[in-house]
Design a protein around this motif. Structure first.
Motif, PDB file in Angstrom:
ATOM      1  N   THR A 170       0.816  -1.218   0.000  1.00  0.00           N
ATOM      2  CA  THR A 170       0.000   0.000   0.000  1.00  0.00           C
ATOM      3  C   THR A 170       0.847   1.265   0.000  1.00  0.00           C
ATOM      4  O   THR A 170       0.321   2.358  -0.198  1.00  0.00           O
ATOM      5  CB  THR A 170      -0.932   0.044   1.226  1.00  0.00           C
ATOM      6  OG1 THR A 170      -0.158   0.233   2.414  1.00  0.00           O
ATOM      7  CG2 THR A 170      -1.753  -1.222   1.343  1.00  0.00           C
ATOM      8  N   GLY A 171       2.147   1.146   0.273  1.00  0.00           N
ATOM      9  CA  GLY A 171       3.014   2.315   0.323  1.00  0.00           C
ATOM     10  C   GLY A 171       3.611   2.501   1.699  1.00  0.00           C
ATOM     11  O   GLY A 171       3.819   1.549   2.436  1.00  0.00           O
ATOM     12  N   GLY A 172       3.905   3.742   2.053  1.00  0.00           N
ATOM     13  CA  GLY A 172       4.500   4.041   3.340  1.00  0.00           C
ATOM     14  C   GLY A 172       6.016   4.072   3.282  1.00  0.00           C
ATOM     15  O   GLY A 172       6.628   3.898   2.224  1.00  0.00           O
ATOM     16  N   PRO A 196       1.798   7.597   1.064  1.00  0.00           N
ATOM     17  CA  PRO A 196       2.074   7.703   2.497  1.00  0.00           C
ATOM     18  C   PRO A 196       0.865   7.226   3.294  1.00  0.00           C
ATOM     19  O   PRO A 196      -0.282   7.390   2.859  1.00  0.00           O
ATOM     20  CB  PRO A 196       2.320   9.206   2.704  1.00  0.00           C
ATOM     21  CG  PRO A 196       2.658   9.744   1.354  1.00  0.00           C
ATOM     22  CD  PRO A 196       1.898   8.902   0.380  1.00  0.00           C
ATOM     23  N   SER A 197       1.104   6.661   4.465  1.00  0.00           N
ATOM     24  CA  SER A 197      -0.015   6.078   5.199  1.00  0.00           C
ATOM     25  C   SER A 197      -0.997   7.127   5.699  1.00  0.00           C
ATOM     26  O   SER A 197      -2.161   6.821   5.956  1.00  0.00           O
ATOM     27  CB  SER A 197       0.478   5.221   6.370  1.00  0.00           C
ATOM     28  OG  SER A 197       1.186   5.997   7.318  1.00  0.00           O
ATOM     29  N   GLY A 198      -0.562   8.385   5.816  1.00  0.00           N
ATOM     30  CA  GLY A 198      -1.482   9.447   6.165  1.00  0.00           C
ATOM     31  C   GLY A 198      -2.509   9.720   5.084  1.00  0.00           C
ATOM     32  O   GLY A 198      -3.515  10.402   5.330  1.00  0.00           O
ATOM     33  N   TRP A 199      -2.264   9.200   3.888  1.00  0.00           N
ATOM     34  CA  TRP A 199      -3.217   9.348   2.785  1.00  0.00           C
ATOM     35  C   TRP A 199      -4.256   8.227   2.767  1.00  0.00           C
ATOM     36  O   TRP A 199      -5.191   8.270   1.971  1.00  0.00           O
ATOM     37  CB  TRP A 199      -2.477   9.367   1.439  1.00  0.00           C
ATOM     38  CG  TRP A 199      -1.605  10.559   1.232  1.00  0.00           C
ATOM     39  CD1 TRP A 199      -1.200  11.469   2.173  1.00  0.00           C
ATOM     40  CD2 TRP A 199      -1.001  10.970   0.005  1.00  0.00           C
ATOM     41  NE1 TRP A 199      -0.377  12.418   1.621  1.00  0.00           N
ATOM     42  CE2 TRP A 199      -0.233  12.141   0.281  1.00  0.00           C
ATOM     43  CE3 TRP A 199      -1.013  10.467  -1.290  1.00  0.00           C
ATOM     44  CZ2 TRP A 199       0.497  12.801  -0.704  1.00  0.00           C
ATOM     45  CZ3 TRP A 199      -0.288  11.130  -2.275  1.00  0.00           C
ATOM     46  CH2 TRP A 199       0.459  12.283  -1.985  1.00  0.00           C
ATOM     47  N   MET A 200      -4.086   7.233   3.618  1.00  0.00           N
ATOM     48  CA  MET A 200      -5.085   6.167   3.696  1.00  0.00           C
ATOM     49  C   MET A 200      -6.380   6.732   4.274  1.00  0.00           C
ATOM     50  O   MET A 200      -6.381   7.719   5.022  1.00  0.00           O
ATOM     51  CB  MET A 200      -4.593   5.021   4.570  1.00  0.00           C
ATOM     52  CG  MET A 200      -3.527   4.163   3.928  1.00  0.00           C
ATOM     53  SD  MET A 200      -4.091   3.255   2.472  1.00  0.00           S
ATOM     54  CE  MET A 200      -5.093   1.986   3.242  1.00  0.00           C
ATOM     55  N   SER A 201      -7.477   6.111   3.917  1.00  0.00           N
ATOM     56  CA  SER A 201      -8.795   6.544   4.392  1.00  0.00           C
ATOM     57  C   SER A 201      -9.632   5.313   4.672  1.00  0.00           C
ATOM     58  O   SER A 201      -9.280   4.188   4.265  1.00  0.00           O
ATOM     59  CB  SER A 201      -9.485   7.410   3.332  1.00  0.00           C
ATOM     60  OG  SER A 201      -9.754   6.642   2.163  1.00  0.00           O
ATOM     61  N   HIS A 254       2.565  -1.521   4.833  1.00  0.00           N
ATOM     62  CA  HIS A 254       1.806  -0.301   5.114  1.00  0.00           C
ATOM     63  C   HIS A 254       2.711   0.696   5.824  1.00  0.00           C
ATOM     64  O   HIS A 254       3.618   0.316   6.570  1.00  0.00           O
ATOM     65  CB  HIS A 254       0.629  -0.662   6.035  1.00  0.00           C
ATOM     66  CG  HIS A 254      -0.478   0.341   6.071  1.00  0.00           C
ATOM     67  ND1 HIS A 254      -0.390   1.550   6.732  1.00  0.00           N
ATOM     68  CD2 HIS A 254      -1.731   0.303   5.530  1.00  0.00           C
ATOM     69  CE1 HIS A 254      -1.535   2.204   6.601  1.00  0.00           C
ATOM     70  NE2 HIS A 254      -2.356   1.474   5.872  1.00  0.00           N
ATOM     71  N   GLY A 255       2.455   1.973   5.632  1.00  0.00           N
ATOM     72  CA  GLY A 255       3.142   2.994   6.409  1.00  0.00           C
ATOM     73  C   GLY A 255       2.757   2.897   7.871  1.00  0.00           C
ATOM     74  O   GLY A 255       1.618   2.546   8.210  1.00  0.00           O
ATOM     75  N   THR A 256       3.693   3.228   8.758  1.00  0.00           N
ATOM     76  CA  THR A 256       3.453   2.991  10.179  1.00  0.00           C
ATOM     77  C   THR A 256       2.564   4.039  10.839  1.00  0.00           C
ATOM     78  O   THR A 256       2.024   3.791  11.915  1.00  0.00           O
ATOM     79  CB  THR A 256       4.791   2.919  10.946  1.00  0.00           C
ATOM     80  OG1 THR A 256       5.516   4.138  10.754  1.00  0.00           O
ATOM     81  CG2 THR A 256       5.618   1.740  10.454  1.00  0.00           C
ATOM     82  N   ASP A 257       2.409   5.220  10.225  1.00  0.00           N
ATOM     83  CA  ASP A 257       1.610   6.261  10.871  1.00  0.00           C
ATOM     84  C   ASP A 257       0.173   5.811  11.137  1.00  0.00           C
ATOM     85  O   ASP A 257      -0.407   6.141  12.170  1.00  0.00           O
ATOM     86  CB  ASP A 257       1.578   7.528  10.012  1.00  0.00           C
ATOM     87  CG  ASP A 257       2.880   8.305  10.083  1.00  0.00           C
ATOM     88  OD1 ASP A 257       3.773   7.910  10.856  1.00  0.00           O
ATOM     89  OD2 ASP A 257       3.010   9.315   9.359  1.00  0.00           O
ATOM     90  N   GLU A 269      -4.451   1.455  12.376  1.00  0.00           N
ATOM     91  CA  GLU A 269      -5.830   1.712  11.983  1.00  0.00           C
ATOM     92  C   GLU A 269      -6.268   0.753  10.874  1.00  0.00           C
ATOM     93  O   GLU A 269      -7.335   0.136  10.946  1.00  0.00           O
ATOM     94  CB  GLU A 269      -5.990   3.162  11.530  1.00  0.00           C
ATOM     95  CG  GLU A 269      -5.821   4.169  12.643  1.00  0.00           C
ATOM     96  CD  GLU A 269      -6.093   5.583  12.181  1.00  0.00           C
ATOM     97  OE1 GLU A 269      -7.185   5.833  11.648  1.00  0.00           O
ATOM     98  OE2 GLU A 269      -5.208   6.446  12.362  1.00  0.00           O
ATOM     99  N   THR A 270      -5.449   0.626   9.837  1.00  0.00           N
ATOM    100  CA  THR A 270      -5.799  -0.288   8.747  1.00  0.00           C
ATOM    101  C   THR A 270      -5.858  -1.728   9.233  1.00  0.00           C
ATOM    102  O   THR A 270      -6.767  -2.484   8.870  1.00  0.00           O
ATOM    103  CB  THR A 270      -4.796  -0.148   7.596  1.00  0.00           C
ATOM    104  OG1 THR A 270      -4.889   1.172   7.041  1.00  0.00           O
ATOM    105  CG2 THR A 270      -5.068  -1.164   6.491  1.00  0.00           C
ATOM    106  N   ALA A 271      -4.903  -2.118  10.069  1.00  0.00           N
ATOM    107  CA  ALA A 271      -4.912  -3.488  10.603  1.00  0.00           C
ATOM    108  C   ALA A 271      -6.189  -3.740  11.392  1.00  0.00           C
ATOM    109  O   ALA A 271      -6.819  -4.803  11.259  1.00  0.00           O
ATOM    110  CB  ALA A 271      -3.686  -3.718  11.478  1.00  0.00           C
ATOM    111  N   PHE A 272      -6.586  -2.776  12.221  1.00  0.00           N
ATOM    112  CA  PHE A 272      -7.818  -2.921  13.010  1.00  0.00           C
ATOM    113  C   PHE A 272      -9.041  -2.983  12.100  1.00  0.00           C
ATOM    114  O   PHE A 272      -9.935  -3.822  12.304  1.00  0.00           O
ATOM    115  CB  PHE A 272      -7.943  -1.757  13.987  1.00  0.00           C
ATOM    116  CG  PHE A 272      -9.233  -1.762  14.772  1.00  0.00           C
ATOM    117  CD1 PHE A 272      -9.412  -2.643  15.832  1.00  0.00           C
ATOM    118  CD2 PHE A 272     -10.264  -0.898  14.449  1.00  0.00           C
ATOM    119  CE1 PHE A 272     -10.599  -2.656  16.555  1.00  0.00           C
ATOM    120  CE2 PHE A 272     -11.453  -0.903  15.159  1.00  0.00           C
ATOM    121  CZ  PHE A 272     -11.620  -1.784  16.214  1.00  0.00           C
TER     122      PHE A 272
END
Length: 326
Positions: A10-12, A56-61, A88-91, A95-98
Motif C-alpha cells: 500500500t506504500g509508506g 504515504p499512510s497518512g493518505w489512507m482513508s 503499510h506505512g506505520t503512521d 488503523e488499517t490493521a484494526f
C-alpha cells in the motif's frame, strides 16, 4: 509444500527513498522491488505481489481500507493464497490493521507490517519485517488468529497494538497485554491467542465520523461544530477513565438529542473507559443518555469501528451492542 502468500503493498516508509533535492523520503519503490529486496524470502513461501497503492499512510482513508478488505476477501475466495501480508506505512498501520480485523470474512492468516526506515537508509528494517510477516502468515498456527501485526520479530493483535514512538524502529507495542508471540529463530512461537470478537460486513460504510480529543477546561464549542457540520457520528477521546469537563458534557448530550451516535474513549494510552465517578461529565453521568462506552479501544480505532457499524445501523442500542462485544 510451501504456502502461497500474497504480499499486498500500500506504500509508506517501507516503499520510500530519500529525494536527492529535499532530503526527505518519498514513494519510490514498487511492490515487486520490495519483495525482491528480501533475502531468502522464497525459502519460506511462494510469494506473489499485488500493488494496491503506493502512498504515504497518512493518505489512507476508511474508503481505501474498505476496498483493501474487499480485495483480500476476493483473493481468498478465489483460492489464490494461503495467507496475506499487507505492507503499510506505520503512521496509520494500526488503523488499517484494526479495520481489516473488524471487516474481513476470510480466516486465512493476514499479517500487516511496515518499516520505520526508508528503503535507501542505513539498516533499513523493511526487508526483515517483510520476511518475518511472510513467515508468520505462512505458519499454520496463525490461522484463525485474526489480523496480526508483525514488526521487529514481535507479533501483535491488531485490536491492541499501537505505535508508541515517532521514529524508533522498535515502536509498536500492546500496552495492555503484550505481544501474542514472536518470530524466534526458525520458529513462530505464540504464547497466547487473542480474544474472539464479532466482525462486521456492511455493504457500505459511513466515513463522516469525527474524533475529538478532550482537554482540561474544554468548553464544548468544537463538539457543537460537529453537530453543525452534519456528522453521522462522533468519538470523544475523554480524560482519565472517560470523563469530560461539564461544558463539554452539555454539548455532547446536545449531539445525542440530535440523534448523533457518540462513543466515549480515553486518551490515556492504556486502560479502559470505566464508570468510576458520578460527577457531572463522568462516564457514568453520561451513559444513561445513550453515550456508548468504547472500552479499551483507542479513539482512532473506535472511530473506525463506528464507521463500519454505521454501515449496518444507526440504531443506538444496536451500536451499543457492537461496542460491548469488543
Amino acid at each position: 509444500m510451501k504456502k502461497h502468500i500474497i504480499v499486498i503493498t500500500t506504500g509508506g516508509t517501507i516503499a520510500m527513498k530519500k529525494d536527492p533535492e529535499t532530503g526527505g523520503l518519498v514513494p519510490a519503490v514498487s511492490g515487486e522491488d520490495l519483495a525482491a529486496a528480501v533475502p531468502g524470502l522464497s525459502d519460506w513461501a511462494d510469494v506473489s505481489v499485488v500493488e494496491f497503492s503506493n502512498v504515504p499512510s497518512g493518505w489512507m482513508s476508511a474508503e481505501k481500507m474498505f476496498d483493501l478488505s474487499h480485495l483480500i476477501d476476493k483473493l481468498s475466495e478465489e483460492g489464490k493464497a494461503d495467507g496475506f501480508v499487507v505492507t503499510h506505512g506505520t503512521d496509520t498501520l494500526e488503523e488499517t490493521a484494526f479495520f481489516l480485523d473488524m471487516s474481513l470474512k476470510t480466516e486465512k492468516p493476514v499479517c500487516v507490517t511496515g518499516a520505520m526506515r526508508g528503503a535507501s537508509e542505513l539498516s533499513a528494517d523493511g526487508p526483515e519485517n517483510i520476511l518475518s510477516a511472510v513467515r508468520t502468515a505462512a505458519d499454520d498456527m496463525s490461522k484463525g488468529m485474526g489480523v496480526l501485526v508483525c514488526l521487529q520479530d514481535r507479533i501483535y493483535a491488531a485490536k491492541d497494538v499501537t505505535k508508541s514512538h515517532t521514529t524508533n524502529p522498535d515502536t509498536f507495542r500492546d500496552l495492555n497485554y503484550g505481544p501474542l508471540g514472536a518470530v524466534y529463530g526458525k520458529e513462530i512461537i505464540y504464547g497466547r491467542r487473542p480474544m474472539p470478537h464479532a466482525r462486521l460486513h456492511p455493504e457500505t460504510i459511513e466515513p463522516n465520523v469525527w474524533l475529538i480529543s478532550a482537554w482540561s477546561g474544554m468548553d464544548g464549542e468544537i463538539v457543537k461544530c460537529a453537530g453543525k457540520a452534519g456528522v453521522k457520528g462522533v468519538v470523544i477521546d475523554g480524560l482519565g477513565c472517560g470523563n469530560v469537563p461539564p461544558l463539554c458534557r452539555k454539548e455532547i448530550l446536545a449531539l445525542r438529542k440530535q440523534g448523533i451516535p457518540v462513543v466515549l474513549t480515553t486518551r490515556v494510552p492504556s486502560g479502559s473507559v470505566m464508570q468510576e465517578y458520578s460527577y457531572e461529565g463522568s462516564a457514568l453521568s453520561m451513559k444513561e443518555s445513550g453515550i456508548i462506552l468504547g472500552g479499551d479501544l483507542s479513539g482512532w480505532k473506535a472511530r473506525l469501528l463506528l464507521v463500519l457499524a454505521l454501515g449496518e445501523t444507526n440504531e443506538n442500542e444496536r451500536l451499543q451492542e457492537i461496542f460491548e462485544k469488543m
